[in-house]
Design an enzyme around this catalytic site. Structure first.
Site, PDB file in Angstrom:
ATOM      1  N   TYR A  64      30.290  36.834  57.928  1.00  0.00           N
ATOM      2  CA  TYR A  64      29.061  36.833  58.833  1.00  0.00           C
ATOM      3  C   TYR A  64      27.832  37.302  57.870  1.00  0.00           C
ATOM      4  CZ  TYR A  64      30.696  37.609  63.679  1.00  0.00           C
ATOM      5  OH  TYR A  64      31.140  37.212  65.003  1.00  0.00           O
ATOM      6  N   GLU A  66      24.578  37.073  59.809  1.00  0.00           N
ATOM      7  CA  GLU A  66      23.459  37.344  60.670  1.00  0.00           C
ATOM      8  C   GLU A  66      22.148  37.617  60.165  1.00  0.00           C
ATOM      9  OE1 GLU A  66      24.619  39.987  63.978  1.00  0.00           O
ATOM     10  OE2 GLU A  66      26.110  38.443  64.716  1.00  0.00           O
ATOM     11  N   ASP A 215      12.706  15.588  69.655  1.00  0.00           N
ATOM     12  CA  ASP A 215      13.928  15.676  69.661  1.00  0.00           C
ATOM     13  C   ASP A 215      14.408  14.519  68.932  1.00  0.00           C
ATOM     14  OD1 ASP A 215      16.834  15.904  69.795  1.00  0.00           O
ATOM     15  OD2 ASP A 215      16.765  16.691  71.827  1.00  0.00           O
ATOM     16  N   THR A 241      20.118  16.950  65.842  1.00  0.00           N
ATOM     17  CA  THR A 241      21.433  17.267  65.580  1.00  0.00           C
ATOM     18  C   THR A 241      21.737  16.717  63.891  1.00  0.00           C
ATOM     19  OG1 THR A 241      22.229  15.064  66.374  1.00  0.00           O
ATOM     20  CG2 THR A 241      22.664  17.116  67.535  1.00  0.00           C
ATOM     21  N   LYS A 244      24.883  12.584  63.894  1.00  0.00           N
ATOM     22  CA  LYS A 244      24.774  11.545  64.475  1.00  0.00           C
ATOM     23  C   LYS A 244      24.223  10.479  63.252  1.00  0.00           C
ATOM     24  CE  LYS A 244      23.805  12.926  69.132  1.00  0.00           C
ATOM     25  NZ  LYS A 244      23.222  14.163  69.382  1.00  0.00           N
ATOM     26  N   ARG A 250      28.985  18.443  62.497  1.00  0.00           N
ATOM     27  CA  ARG A 250      28.372  18.671  63.810  1.00  0.00           C
ATOM     28  C   ARG A 250      27.385  19.911  63.678  1.00  0.00           C
ATOM     29  NH1 ARG A 250      29.471  16.286  68.357  1.00  0.00           N
ATOM     30  NH2 ARG A 250      30.754  14.733  67.178  1.00  0.00           N
TER      31      ARG A 250
HETATM   32  N1  DSN Z   1      25.977  13.749  73.794  1.00  0.00           N
HETATM   33  C1  DSN Z   1      25.107  13.301  72.856  1.00  0.00           C
HETATM   34  C2  DSN Z   1      25.103  11.619  72.714  1.00  0.00           C
HETATM   35  O1  DSN Z   1      26.047  11.047  72.995  1.00  0.00           O
HETATM   36  O2  DSN Z   1      24.027  11.012  72.665  1.00  0.00           O
HETATM   37  C3  DSN Z   1      23.600  13.855  72.826  1.00  0.00           C
HETATM   38  O3  DSN Z   1      23.920  15.069  72.427  1.00  0.00           O
END
Ligand code: DSN
Length: 443
Positions: A64, A66, A215, A241, A244, A250
Protein backbone atom coordinates in the site's frame (compact mmCIF):
# COMPACT_ATOMS: atom_id res chain seq x y z
CA UNK A 1 9.21 -2.88 -32.65
CA UNK A 2 10.38 -3.87 -29.16
CA UNK A 3 12.75 -6.81 -29.34
CA UNK A 4 12.14 -9.78 -27.06
CA UNK A 5 14.32 -9.44 -24.01
CA UNK A 6 16.04 -12.74 -23.26
CA UNK A 7 16.82 -11.52 -19.73
CA UNK A 8 13.18 -10.88 -18.81
CA UNK A 9 12.74 -14.51 -17.76
CA UNK A 10 9.09 -14.55 -18.81
CA UNK A 11 8.99 -18.32 -19.18
CA UNK A 12 9.97 -18.79 -15.56
CA UNK A 13 6.96 -16.83 -14.33
CA UNK A 14 4.61 -18.82 -16.59
CA UNK A 15 6.19 -22.03 -15.36
CA UNK A 16 5.56 -20.93 -11.77
CA UNK A 17 1.96 -20.13 -12.57
CA UNK A 18 1.46 -23.37 -14.45
CA UNK A 19 2.76 -25.36 -11.51
CA UNK A 20 0.67 -23.44 -8.95
CA UNK A 21 -2.58 -22.99 -10.86
CA UNK A 22 -2.77 -24.86 -14.14
CA UNK A 23 -6.38 -23.79 -14.69
CA UNK A 24 -5.55 -20.07 -14.77
CA UNK A 25 -2.29 -20.71 -16.64
CA UNK A 26 -4.16 -22.63 -19.32
CA UNK A 27 -6.62 -19.80 -19.98
CA UNK A 28 -3.79 -17.24 -20.13
CA UNK A 29 -1.83 -19.48 -22.49
CA UNK A 30 -4.86 -19.74 -24.77
CA UNK A 31 -5.22 -15.98 -24.77
CA UNK A 32 -1.55 -15.75 -25.68
CA UNK A 33 -2.14 -18.10 -28.58
CA UNK A 34 -5.19 -16.07 -29.67
CA UNK A 35 -3.18 -12.85 -29.69
CA UNK A 36 -0.30 -14.58 -31.43
CA UNK A 37 -2.40 -15.96 -34.26
CA UNK A 38 -4.88 -13.16 -34.97
CA UNK A 39 -4.64 -9.71 -36.51
CA UNK A 40 -5.51 -7.11 -33.87
CA UNK A 41 -7.14 -4.08 -35.48
CA UNK A 42 -8.88 -2.65 -32.40
CA UNK A 43 -7.60 0.92 -32.39
CA UNK A 44 -7.29 1.12 -28.61
CA UNK A 45 -5.28 -2.07 -28.15
CA UNK A 46 -1.60 -2.89 -28.47
CA UNK A 47 0.98 -5.51 -27.51
CA UNK A 48 3.04 -4.33 -24.53
CA UNK A 49 6.70 -5.31 -24.48
CA UNK A 50 8.07 -8.18 -22.36
CA UNK A 51 9.76 -5.59 -20.14
CA UNK A 52 6.47 -3.75 -19.51
CA UNK A 53 4.76 -7.02 -18.66
CA UNK A 54 7.63 -8.17 -16.47
CA UNK A 55 7.43 -4.93 -14.48
CA UNK A 56 3.66 -5.35 -14.10
CA UNK A 57 4.07 -8.72 -12.38
CA UNK A 58 6.39 -8.02 -9.45
CA UNK A 59 6.62 -7.53 -5.68
CA UNK A 60 5.44 -3.95 -6.20
CA UNK A 61 1.89 -5.36 -6.09
CA UNK A 62 2.33 -6.21 -2.41
CA UNK A 63 2.45 -2.70 -0.99
CA UNK A 64 0.00 0.00 0.00
CA UNK A 65 1.38 3.41 -0.90
CA UNK A 66 -1.57 5.77 -0.43
CA UNK A 67 -0.40 9.33 -0.83
CA UNK A 68 2.38 10.62 -3.04
CA UNK A 69 6.20 10.39 -3.00
CA UNK A 70 7.48 11.78 0.29
CA UNK A 71 3.95 12.01 1.77
CA UNK A 72 2.56 8.51 2.28
CA UNK A 73 0.08 7.09 4.75
CA UNK A 74 2.10 3.87 5.14
CA UNK A 75 5.63 3.05 6.19
CA UNK A 76 8.03 1.13 4.00
CA UNK A 77 7.44 3.19 0.87
CA UNK A 78 11.05 4.12 0.13
CA UNK A 79 11.28 2.17 -3.13
CA UNK A 80 7.74 3.10 -4.10
CA UNK A 81 8.69 6.75 -3.76
CA UNK A 82 11.70 6.24 -6.03
CA UNK A 83 9.68 4.38 -8.60
CA UNK A 84 6.74 6.77 -8.68
CA UNK A 85 9.13 9.72 -8.96
CA UNK A 86 10.93 8.01 -11.84
CA UNK A 87 7.62 7.36 -13.62
CA UNK A 88 6.58 10.99 -13.11
CA UNK A 89 9.91 12.33 -14.36
CA UNK A 90 9.79 10.16 -17.47
CA UNK A 91 6.19 11.17 -18.21
CA UNK A 92 7.12 14.85 -17.86
CA UNK A 93 10.09 14.44 -20.18
CA UNK A 94 8.05 12.47 -22.70
CA UNK A 95 5.18 14.93 -22.95
CA UNK A 96 7.12 18.13 -22.16
CA UNK A 97 5.12 19.26 -19.14
CA UNK A 98 5.78 20.31 -15.53
CA UNK A 99 3.59 17.94 -13.51
CA UNK A 100 2.45 14.36 -13.97
CA UNK A 101 0.21 12.18 -11.81
CA UNK A 102 0.89 8.55 -12.72
CA UNK A 103 -1.62 6.99 -10.31
CA UNK A 104 -4.90 6.83 -12.29
CA UNK A 105 -5.99 3.22 -12.67
CA UNK A 106 -7.57 4.05 -16.03
CA UNK A 107 -8.36 6.83 -18.46
CA UNK A 108 -11.90 7.14 -17.11
CA UNK A 109 -10.52 7.66 -13.60
CA UNK A 110 -8.04 10.20 -14.92
CA UNK A 111 -10.99 12.08 -16.43
CA UNK A 112 -12.98 11.75 -13.22
CA UNK A 113 -10.14 13.32 -11.24
CA UNK A 114 -9.65 16.06 -13.85
CA UNK A 115 -13.36 16.87 -13.63
CA UNK A 116 -13.35 16.85 -9.83
CA UNK A 117 -10.33 19.16 -9.87
CA UNK A 118 -12.03 21.69 -12.11
CA UNK A 119 -15.79 21.44 -11.51
CA UNK A 120 -18.44 21.10 -8.83
CA UNK A 121 -21.34 18.68 -9.27
CA UNK A 122 -23.91 20.21 -11.61
CA UNK A 123 -21.37 22.33 -13.52
CA UNK A 124 -21.42 22.24 -17.31
CA UNK A 125 -18.71 21.05 -19.63
CA UNK A 126 -18.63 20.95 -23.44
CA UNK A 127 -17.58 17.82 -25.31
CA UNK A 128 -18.21 15.72 -28.39
CA UNK A 129 -21.02 13.22 -27.87
CA UNK A 130 -20.11 9.51 -27.67
CA UNK A 131 -21.96 8.59 -30.86
CA UNK A 132 -19.88 11.07 -32.88
CA UNK A 133 -16.56 9.77 -31.57
CA UNK A 134 -16.41 10.96 -27.96
CA UNK A 135 -16.02 8.67 -24.94
CA UNK A 136 -18.24 7.32 -22.17
CA UNK A 137 -16.50 9.59 -19.67
CA UNK A 138 -17.19 12.65 -21.86
CA UNK A 139 -20.79 12.95 -20.69
CA UNK A 140 -22.64 9.70 -21.46
CA UNK A 141 -25.74 9.86 -19.30
CA UNK A 142 -25.12 6.64 -17.35
CA UNK A 143 -21.45 7.50 -16.71
CA UNK A 144 -20.25 9.62 -13.74
CA UNK A 145 -19.59 12.42 -16.21
CA UNK A 146 -23.21 12.63 -17.30
CA UNK A 147 -24.63 11.86 -13.85
CA UNK A 148 -22.78 14.38 -11.69
CA UNK A 149 -22.00 17.03 -14.30
CA UNK A 150 -23.97 18.68 -17.08
CA UNK A 151 -22.56 17.82 -20.53
CA UNK A 152 -23.35 20.08 -23.47
CA UNK A 153 -22.24 18.79 -26.82
CA UNK A 154 -20.62 20.36 -29.84
CA UNK A 155 -20.84 18.68 -33.22
CA UNK A 156 -19.03 17.47 -36.29
CA UNK A 157 -19.68 19.13 -39.62
CA UNK A 158 -22.38 17.05 -41.17
CA UNK A 159 -22.81 18.23 -44.74
CA UNK A 160 -21.49 16.08 -47.57
CA UNK A 161 -20.76 19.15 -49.71
CA UNK A 162 -18.66 20.76 -46.96
CA UNK A 163 -14.88 20.26 -47.25
CA UNK A 164 -14.77 19.55 -43.51
CA UNK A 165 -17.57 16.94 -43.62
CA UNK A 166 -17.38 14.69 -40.52
CA UNK A 167 -14.60 16.77 -38.94
CA UNK A 168 -14.88 18.91 -35.79
CA UNK A 169 -17.10 21.92 -36.41
CA UNK A 170 -15.23 24.64 -34.52
CA UNK A 171 -18.12 27.07 -35.08
CA UNK A 172 -20.33 24.64 -33.21
CA UNK A 173 -17.71 24.42 -30.42
CA UNK A 174 -17.71 28.21 -30.18
CA UNK A 175 -21.52 28.48 -30.29
CA UNK A 176 -22.01 25.86 -27.55
CA UNK A 177 -19.40 27.56 -25.37
CA UNK A 178 -20.99 31.00 -25.89
CA UNK A 179 -24.43 29.70 -25.06
CA UNK A 180 -23.63 27.53 -22.04
CA UNK A 181 -20.49 29.13 -20.62
CA UNK A 182 -19.13 25.72 -19.54
CA UNK A 183 -16.48 25.46 -16.82
CA UNK A 184 -14.55 23.02 -19.00
CA UNK A 185 -14.10 22.52 -22.72
CA UNK A 186 -13.05 18.94 -23.47
CA UNK A 187 -11.33 17.79 -26.65
CA UNK A 188 -9.77 14.46 -27.58
CA UNK A 189 -11.74 11.45 -28.81
CA UNK A 190 -12.09 7.68 -29.11
CA UNK A 191 -13.11 7.44 -32.74
CA UNK A 192 -11.84 10.53 -34.54
CA UNK A 193 -9.38 9.98 -37.39
CA UNK A 194 -8.24 13.58 -37.88
CA UNK A 195 -5.74 15.97 -36.32
CA UNK A 196 -7.01 17.91 -33.30
CA UNK A 197 -6.31 21.65 -33.39
CA UNK A 198 -5.48 22.21 -29.71
CA UNK A 199 -4.57 25.88 -30.29
CA UNK A 200 -8.00 26.59 -31.75
CA UNK A 201 -9.70 24.81 -28.85
CA UNK A 202 -7.71 26.94 -26.39
CA UNK A 203 -8.72 30.11 -28.20
CA UNK A 204 -12.40 29.12 -27.87
CA UNK A 205 -11.94 28.05 -24.23
CA UNK A 206 -10.37 31.42 -23.41
CA UNK A 207 -13.23 33.30 -25.07
CA UNK A 208 -15.70 31.35 -22.93
CA UNK A 209 -13.66 31.56 -19.73
CA UNK A 210 -13.42 27.75 -19.70
CA UNK A 211 -10.52 25.48 -18.83
CA UNK A 212 -9.35 23.24 -21.65
CA UNK A 213 -8.94 19.52 -20.92
CA UNK A 214 -7.42 17.37 -23.67
CA UNK A 215 -8.04 13.63 -23.40
CA UNK A 216 -5.31 12.22 -25.64
CA UNK A 217 -5.88 8.57 -24.70
CA UNK A 218 -5.97 7.41 -28.30
CA UNK A 219 -3.18 9.52 -29.74
CA UNK A 220 -0.81 9.58 -26.73
CA UNK A 221 1.85 7.54 -28.53
CA UNK A 222 1.69 9.77 -31.58
CA UNK A 223 1.95 12.87 -29.38
CA UNK A 224 4.86 11.43 -27.38
CA UNK A 225 6.72 10.74 -30.61
CA UNK A 226 5.97 14.17 -32.09
CA UNK A 227 3.77 12.63 -34.79
CA UNK A 228 0.69 14.56 -33.64
CA UNK A 229 0.84 18.13 -32.34
CA UNK A 230 1.16 18.33 -28.56
CA UNK A 231 -1.76 19.53 -26.43
CA UNK A 232 0.86 21.50 -24.43
CA UNK A 233 1.01 24.44 -23.95
CA UNK A 234 -2.64 24.84 -24.99
CA UNK A 235 -4.50 22.50 -22.66
CA UNK A 236 -4.73 23.30 -18.95
CA UNK A 237 -5.00 19.58 -18.18
CA UNK A 238 -4.10 16.57 -20.30
CA UNK A 239 -5.45 13.11 -19.50
CA UNK A 240 -4.57 9.85 -21.19
CA UNK A 241 -4.46 6.11 -20.93
CA UNK A 242 -1.10 4.40 -21.12
CA UNK A 243 -1.99 1.22 -23.00
CA UNK A 244 -3.21 2.31 -26.42
CA UNK A 245 -0.82 3.84 -28.96
CA UNK A 246 1.53 4.56 -26.02
CA UNK A 247 1.96 0.76 -25.64
CA UNK A 248 2.31 0.61 -21.87
CA UNK A 249 0.35 -1.28 -19.22
CA UNK A 250 -3.40 -0.72 -18.84
CA UNK A 251 -3.70 2.52 -16.87
CA UNK A 252 -4.09 6.31 -16.83
CA UNK A 253 -2.07 9.50 -16.48
CA UNK A 254 -2.88 13.18 -15.81
CA UNK A 255 -0.59 16.08 -16.68
CA UNK A 256 -0.56 19.85 -16.36
CA UNK A 257 1.79 22.83 -16.39
CA UNK A 258 -0.15 24.68 -13.70
CA UNK A 259 0.97 24.32 -10.09
CA UNK A 260 -2.45 25.03 -8.54
CA UNK A 261 -4.21 22.68 -10.93
CA UNK A 262 -1.62 20.04 -10.12
CA UNK A 263 -2.47 20.30 -6.43
CA UNK A 264 -6.19 20.09 -7.20
CA UNK A 265 -5.63 17.06 -9.46
CA UNK A 266 -3.57 15.25 -6.84
CA UNK A 267 -6.26 15.84 -4.21
CA UNK A 268 -9.03 14.85 -6.59
CA UNK A 269 -7.35 11.59 -7.57
CA UNK A 270 -6.35 10.62 -4.05
CA UNK A 271 -8.34 10.64 -1.82
CA UNK A 272 -11.09 11.92 -4.13
CA UNK A 273 -11.38 9.11 -6.63
CA UNK A 274 -8.95 6.35 -5.70
CA UNK A 275 -7.31 4.71 -2.72
CA UNK A 276 -3.98 2.91 -2.97
CA UNK A 277 -2.07 3.26 -6.22
CA UNK A 278 -1.26 0.13 -8.27
CA UNK A 279 2.49 0.35 -7.78
CA UNK A 280 3.23 -2.66 -10.00
CA UNK A 281 1.40 -0.91 -12.83
CA UNK A 282 3.19 2.36 -12.10
CA UNK A 283 6.46 0.40 -12.44
CA UNK A 284 5.29 -0.82 -15.84
CA UNK A 285 4.27 2.73 -16.82
CA UNK A 286 7.82 3.87 -16.00
CA UNK A 287 9.20 1.17 -18.30
CA UNK A 288 6.79 2.11 -21.09
CA UNK A 289 7.67 5.81 -20.79
CA UNK A 290 11.34 4.83 -20.99
CA UNK A 291 10.65 2.84 -24.15
CA UNK A 292 8.70 5.74 -25.66
CA UNK A 293 11.65 8.07 -25.03
CA UNK A 294 13.83 5.97 -27.31
CA UNK A 295 14.35 6.99 -30.96
CA UNK A 296 12.80 3.76 -32.32
CA UNK A 297 9.45 4.74 -30.79
CA UNK A 298 9.24 7.64 -33.25
CA UNK A 299 9.86 5.28 -36.16
CA UNK A 300 7.17 2.98 -34.77
CA UNK A 301 4.61 5.81 -34.63
CA UNK A 302 5.50 6.95 -38.14
CA UNK A 303 4.82 3.41 -39.34
CA UNK A 304 1.52 3.30 -37.39
CA UNK A 305 0.31 6.33 -39.36
CA UNK A 306 1.67 5.08 -42.69
CA UNK A 307 -0.03 1.73 -42.12
CA UNK A 308 -3.36 3.38 -41.31
CA UNK A 309 -3.23 5.40 -44.51
CA UNK A 310 -2.55 2.30 -46.60
CA UNK A 311 -5.32 0.29 -44.94
CA UNK A 312 -7.77 3.16 -45.48
CA UNK A 313 -6.75 3.44 -49.15
CA UNK A 314 -7.07 -0.30 -49.65
CA UNK A 315 -10.59 -0.39 -48.20
CA UNK A 316 -11.56 2.62 -50.32
CA UNK A 317 -10.39 0.75 -53.41
CA UNK A 318 -12.63 -2.14 -52.38
CA UNK A 319 -15.68 0.13 -52.27
CA UNK A 320 -15.87 1.09 -48.60
CA UNK A 321 -16.09 4.69 -47.44
CA UNK A 322 -13.67 6.00 -44.84
CA UNK A 323 -15.44 8.71 -42.86
CA UNK A 324 -14.05 12.22 -43.38
CA UNK A 325 -12.31 10.85 -46.47
CA UNK A 326 -9.33 9.25 -44.73
CA UNK A 327 -7.14 9.36 -41.66
CA UNK A 328 -4.33 11.47 -40.18
CA UNK A 329 -3.66 9.22 -37.21
CA UNK A 330 -3.73 5.58 -36.15
CA UNK A 331 -7.41 4.86 -36.77
CA UNK A 332 -10.20 5.02 -39.29
CA UNK A 333 -13.94 4.63 -39.28
CA UNK A 334 -15.20 2.46 -42.12
CA UNK A 335 -18.71 3.18 -43.37
CA UNK A 336 -19.80 -0.28 -44.50
CA UNK A 337 -23.01 0.90 -46.11
CA UNK A 338 -21.03 2.38 -49.00
CA UNK A 339 -20.17 -1.22 -49.92
CA UNK A 340 -23.65 -2.59 -49.23
CA UNK A 341 -26.64 -1.00 -47.55
CA UNK A 342 -27.39 -4.14 -45.55
CA UNK A 343 -23.91 -4.58 -44.15
CA UNK A 344 -23.73 -3.84 -40.40
CA UNK A 345 -20.83 -3.37 -38.02
CA UNK A 346 -22.20 -6.18 -35.86
CA UNK A 347 -22.09 -8.73 -38.69
CA UNK A 348 -18.76 -7.47 -40.00
CA UNK A 349 -17.10 -7.76 -36.57
CA UNK A 350 -18.39 -11.32 -36.11
CA UNK A 351 -17.55 -12.48 -39.62
CA UNK A 352 -14.03 -11.04 -39.48
CA UNK A 353 -13.37 -12.67 -36.12
CA UNK A 354 -14.08 -16.06 -37.73
CA UNK A 355 -11.22 -15.27 -40.10
CA UNK A 356 -8.89 -14.20 -37.28
CA UNK A 357 -9.24 -10.45 -37.88
CA UNK A 358 -10.26 -8.67 -34.68
CA UNK A 359 -12.17 -5.38 -34.96
CA UNK A 360 -14.94 -3.49 -33.21
CA UNK A 361 -18.25 -2.32 -34.56
CA UNK A 362 -18.60 1.43 -34.26
CA UNK A 363 -21.18 4.01 -35.21
CA UNK A 364 -20.34 6.35 -38.05
CA UNK A 365 -21.36 10.03 -37.77
CA UNK A 366 -25.16 10.37 -38.00
CA UNK A 367 -25.48 6.57 -37.90
CA UNK A 368 -29.15 5.52 -38.09
CA UNK A 369 -28.34 2.15 -36.50
CA UNK A 370 -28.05 1.61 -32.71
CA UNK A 371 -24.65 1.13 -30.99
CA UNK A 372 -25.00 -2.67 -30.76
CA UNK A 373 -25.53 -2.88 -34.54
CA UNK A 374 -23.89 0.17 -36.19
CA UNK A 375 -23.07 0.88 -39.81
CA UNK A 376 -19.34 1.04 -39.24
CA UNK A 377 -16.16 -0.58 -38.07
CA UNK A 378 -13.35 1.21 -36.24
CA UNK A 379 -9.93 -0.03 -37.30
CA UNK A 380 -6.53 0.95 -35.96
CA UNK A 381 -2.92 0.02 -36.63
CA UNK A 382 -0.94 0.32 -33.34
CA UNK A 383 -1.03 -3.42 -32.57
CA UNK A 384 -0.31 -4.72 -36.07
CA UNK A 385 2.55 -2.23 -36.40
CA UNK A 386 4.05 -3.49 -33.14
CA UNK A 387 4.26 -6.97 -34.62
CA UNK A 388 6.10 -5.57 -37.62
CA UNK A 389 3.41 -5.29 -40.28
CA UNK A 390 4.11 -2.69 -42.92
CA UNK A 391 2.36 -1.35 -46.03
CA UNK A 392 2.32 -4.68 -47.91
CA UNK A 393 0.62 -6.48 -45.02
CA UNK A 394 -1.92 -3.65 -44.70
CA UNK A 395 -2.91 -4.05 -48.35
CA UNK A 396 -3.38 -7.77 -47.78
CA UNK A 397 -5.53 -7.11 -44.72
CA UNK A 398 -7.70 -4.68 -46.73
CA UNK A 399 -8.24 -7.39 -49.36
CA UNK A 400 -8.98 -10.05 -46.70
CA UNK A 401 -11.55 -7.79 -45.03
CA UNK A 402 -13.36 -7.36 -48.32
CA UNK A 403 -13.14 -11.07 -49.14
CA UNK A 404 -14.70 -12.05 -45.80
CA UNK A 405 -17.41 -9.39 -45.84
CA UNK A 406 -18.34 -10.16 -49.46
CA UNK A 407 -18.61 -13.84 -48.53
CA UNK A 408 -20.70 -13.04 -45.46
CA UNK A 409 -23.18 -11.15 -47.60
CA UNK A 410 -23.58 -14.24 -49.80
CA UNK A 411 -24.59 -16.44 -46.88
CA UNK A 412 -23.37 -18.88 -44.28
CA UNK A 413 -21.85 -21.57 -46.50
CA UNK A 414 -19.81 -19.11 -48.54
CA UNK A 415 -18.68 -17.35 -45.33
CA UNK A 416 -17.67 -20.68 -43.81
CA UNK A 417 -15.48 -21.49 -46.76
CA UNK A 418 -13.84 -18.08 -47.16
CA UNK A 419 -13.40 -17.48 -43.42
CA UNK A 420 -11.55 -20.82 -43.14
CA UNK A 421 -9.25 -19.98 -46.05
CA UNK A 422 -8.50 -16.47 -44.77
CA UNK A 423 -8.04 -17.79 -41.21
CA UNK A 424 -5.29 -20.11 -42.43
CA UNK A 425 -3.59 -17.27 -44.34
CA UNK A 426 -3.86 -14.97 -41.31
CA UNK A 427 -2.25 -17.63 -39.13
CA UNK A 428 0.59 -17.98 -41.58
CA UNK A 429 1.23 -14.23 -41.76
CA UNK A 430 1.09 -13.92 -37.97
CA UNK A 431 3.57 -16.78 -37.61
CA UNK A 432 5.99 -14.82 -39.80
CA UNK A 433 5.67 -11.82 -37.39
CA UNK A 434 5.76 -13.22 -33.85
CA UNK A 435 4.69 -10.96 -31.03
CA UNK A 436 7.35 -9.49 -28.74
CA UNK A 437 5.87 -11.38 -25.79
CA UNK A 438 5.46 -14.73 -27.56
CA UNK A 439 7.62 -16.65 -25.12
CA UNK A 440 5.72 -15.29 -22.14
CA UNK A 441 2.31 -16.48 -23.23
CA UNK A 442 2.90 -19.80 -24.80
CA UNK A 443 2.28 -22.95 -22.86
N1 DSN B 1 -12.79 1.83 -24.78
C1 DSN B 1 -11.72 2.60 -25.34
C2 DSN B 1 -11.68 2.53 -26.81
O1 DSN B 1 -11.81 1.44 -27.33
O2 DSN B 1 -11.48 3.54 -27.47
C3 DSN B 1 -11.72 3.99 -24.84
O3 DSN B 1 -11.49 3.98 -23.48
Amino acid sequence: MPTPNPDAAPDASMDTLRAADPEVAEIIAREGERQESTIELIASENHASPAVMAAAGTVMTNKYAEGYPGRRYYGGCVHHDSLEQLARDRAKELFGCRFANVQPHSGAQANMAAFMATMKPGDSFASLILKDGGHLSHGMKLNFSGTFFNPVHYALHYDKSHPEHERIDHDSVRAVCREHKPKVLLCGYSAYPRVIDFAKFREIADEAGALLIADIAHIAGLVAAGEHASPFPHAHIVTTTTHKSLRGPRGGLIMTNDEDLNKAINRALFPGVQGGPLMHIISAKAVAFGEALRPDFKLYQQQVIANAKVLAASLTEHGYRITSGGTDNHLMLVDLTARDDNLTGKDAEAWLERAGIITNKNGVPDDPRPPMTTSGLRLGTPATTTRGFKEAEMKRIGAWIDQVLSAGMKGESELDKVADTVRAEVRELCAQHPLPHATRCHA
